[in-house]
Design an enzyme around this catalytic site. Structure first.
Site: not given
Length: 402
Positions: A60, A113, A185, A210
């Site tokens: 983690r 977005y 972004d 993406k």
């Protein structure tokens, strides 16, 4: 191969940080499917936990497969360090939760977005963080919006879904003069086309789902920035606030995607330019939003900031919302789906899909029309993409009559 800035982008994406001779000659980096790591003795474990010596203790926090991906992404973006996360939203939320506290202000562009917009409006705002929207196509509007409580300036460029561009260097100069961090972004452009850190930004985030992954078979996120900032995001935003750690198997898939990223993006750009020109000339189409077209309002900025114009196109039919729905339902090869950057060409309707988190009034105020269509141009033969669009477009009577 260690970091070598004299090597080209594609070479570094394929080779950086890995020597097969260190791994039994394996050409492909090994996949470390482990949740935890053992220590030779208690002193070693304590030193690694305390950060006094390098090492892994729990996936983690860090993992060798993720570590290689993080170093490659940081290098390709021109950053000191990177962090792999479970999704693009995991990257965004982990970064913002790290650097914002109640009473702070974040300035964002008008177009975001849909899930990012919803997180800020109903997530951050609920915890006492002020959200201010500014038209970031106008640097003076950003300067006017700044206050002594502004901690972060956040934007996408090109913006999802209407393709607005932001002058990264100009906005970064304004924000830094007031002591605010700039978070960009870069999902649409990828580091192949834009490297915001080199233009003055502090942190870059990606949906690795993406273009970085590129094959529609994973969900992941990336953040890059200074070593100090990424350490904070790792230990605060990711470890304690979101737990949004990327799985090692997904990291392996993104590493595979990086190997062909430059090649794929170049082909996406080539195909999208041809499609954009076809759409602009078609009698059923009212307007096309694509940075590579001379008609695009920010074409000059695109020429300065992007060596290519990406694979994303937004457009509107003359017949509006209903004409767009009819056209999309007539497509055969092109898939109706909400992701982007895949090998397949994908099309969707933002107002009812990715940006349905906005109210109709908010969409109108933020530059997202009800009839806007978003097209992610894929890697199929361009003749087949054009043929599918052309067979659908003429069969929109309301558009042709308009």
């Amino acid at each position: 191969m260690a970091s070598n800035k004299s090597a080209g982008f594609a070479t570094r994406a394929i080779h950086l940080g890995y020597n097969p001779n260190d791994h039994e000659g394996a050409l492909t980096p090994p996949l470390h499917l482990t949740s935890t790591f053992t220590f030779e003795n208690v002193d070693q474990g304590a030193a690694i936990f305390a950060g006094e010596r390098p090492g892994y203790f729990y996936s983690r926090i860090s993992n060798p497969t993720l570590d290689l991906l993080e170093r490659r992404c940081a290098d390709l973006e021109g950053a000191e360090a990177g962090l792999a996360l479970a999704s693009g939203m995991g990257a965004i939320t982990s970064v913002l939760w790290t650097f914002l506290v109640p009473g702070d202000e974040i300035i964002t562009d008008k177009t975001l977005y849909g899930c990012t917009f919803a997180y800020m409006r109903t997530g951050l705002a609920r915890f006492g963080i002020k959200i201010t929207y500014a038209d970031m196509t106008d640097p003076q509007a950003v300067e006017a919006a700044m206050s002594d409580k502004t901690r972060i300036v956040y934007f996408e460029t090109p913006a999802n879904p209407n393709m607005r561009l932001v002058d990264i260097a100009a906005i970064s100069k304004i924000a830094k003069a007031r002591g605010a961090k700039v978070v960009v972004d870069n999902t649409y452009a990828t580091p192949v086309l834009t490297r915001p850190i080199e233009l003055g930004a502090d942190i870059v985030v990606h949906s690795a789902t993406k273009y970085m992954g590129g094959h529609g078979d994973l969900v992941g996120g990336i953040a890059v920035g200074s070593a100090e900032d990424m350490t904070q995001v790792r230990l605060v935003g990711m470890k304690d606030m979101t737990g949004a750690v990327m799985a090692p198997f997904n990291a392996m898939l993104v590493l595979r995607g990086l190997k062909t990223l430059k090649l794929r993006v170049e082909r996406h750009c080539e195909n999208a330019m041809i499609v954009a020109k076809m759409l602009e000339a078609h009698p059923a189409v009212g307007r096309v939003y694509f940075p590579g077209l001379a008609s695009f309002p920010q074409h000059e900025l695109a020429l300065r900031q992007m060596p290519g114009f990406g694979g994303m196109i937004a457009f509107e039919l003359k017949g509006g919302h209903d004409a767009g729905r009819t056209m999309m339902d007539r497509l055969n090869m092109i898939h109706r789906a909400v992701s982007l950057g895949d090998t397949e060409t994908l099309i969707q309707h933002p107002a009812s899909m990715t940006h349905s988190t906005y109210t109709p009034e908010e969409r109108a105020a933020h530059g997202i029309s009800e009839g806007l269509i978003r097209l992610s141009v894929g890697l199929e033969d361009i003749e087949d993409i054009i043929a599918d669009l052309e067979q659908a477009l003429p069969n929109v009577p309301s558009a042709l009559a308009a």
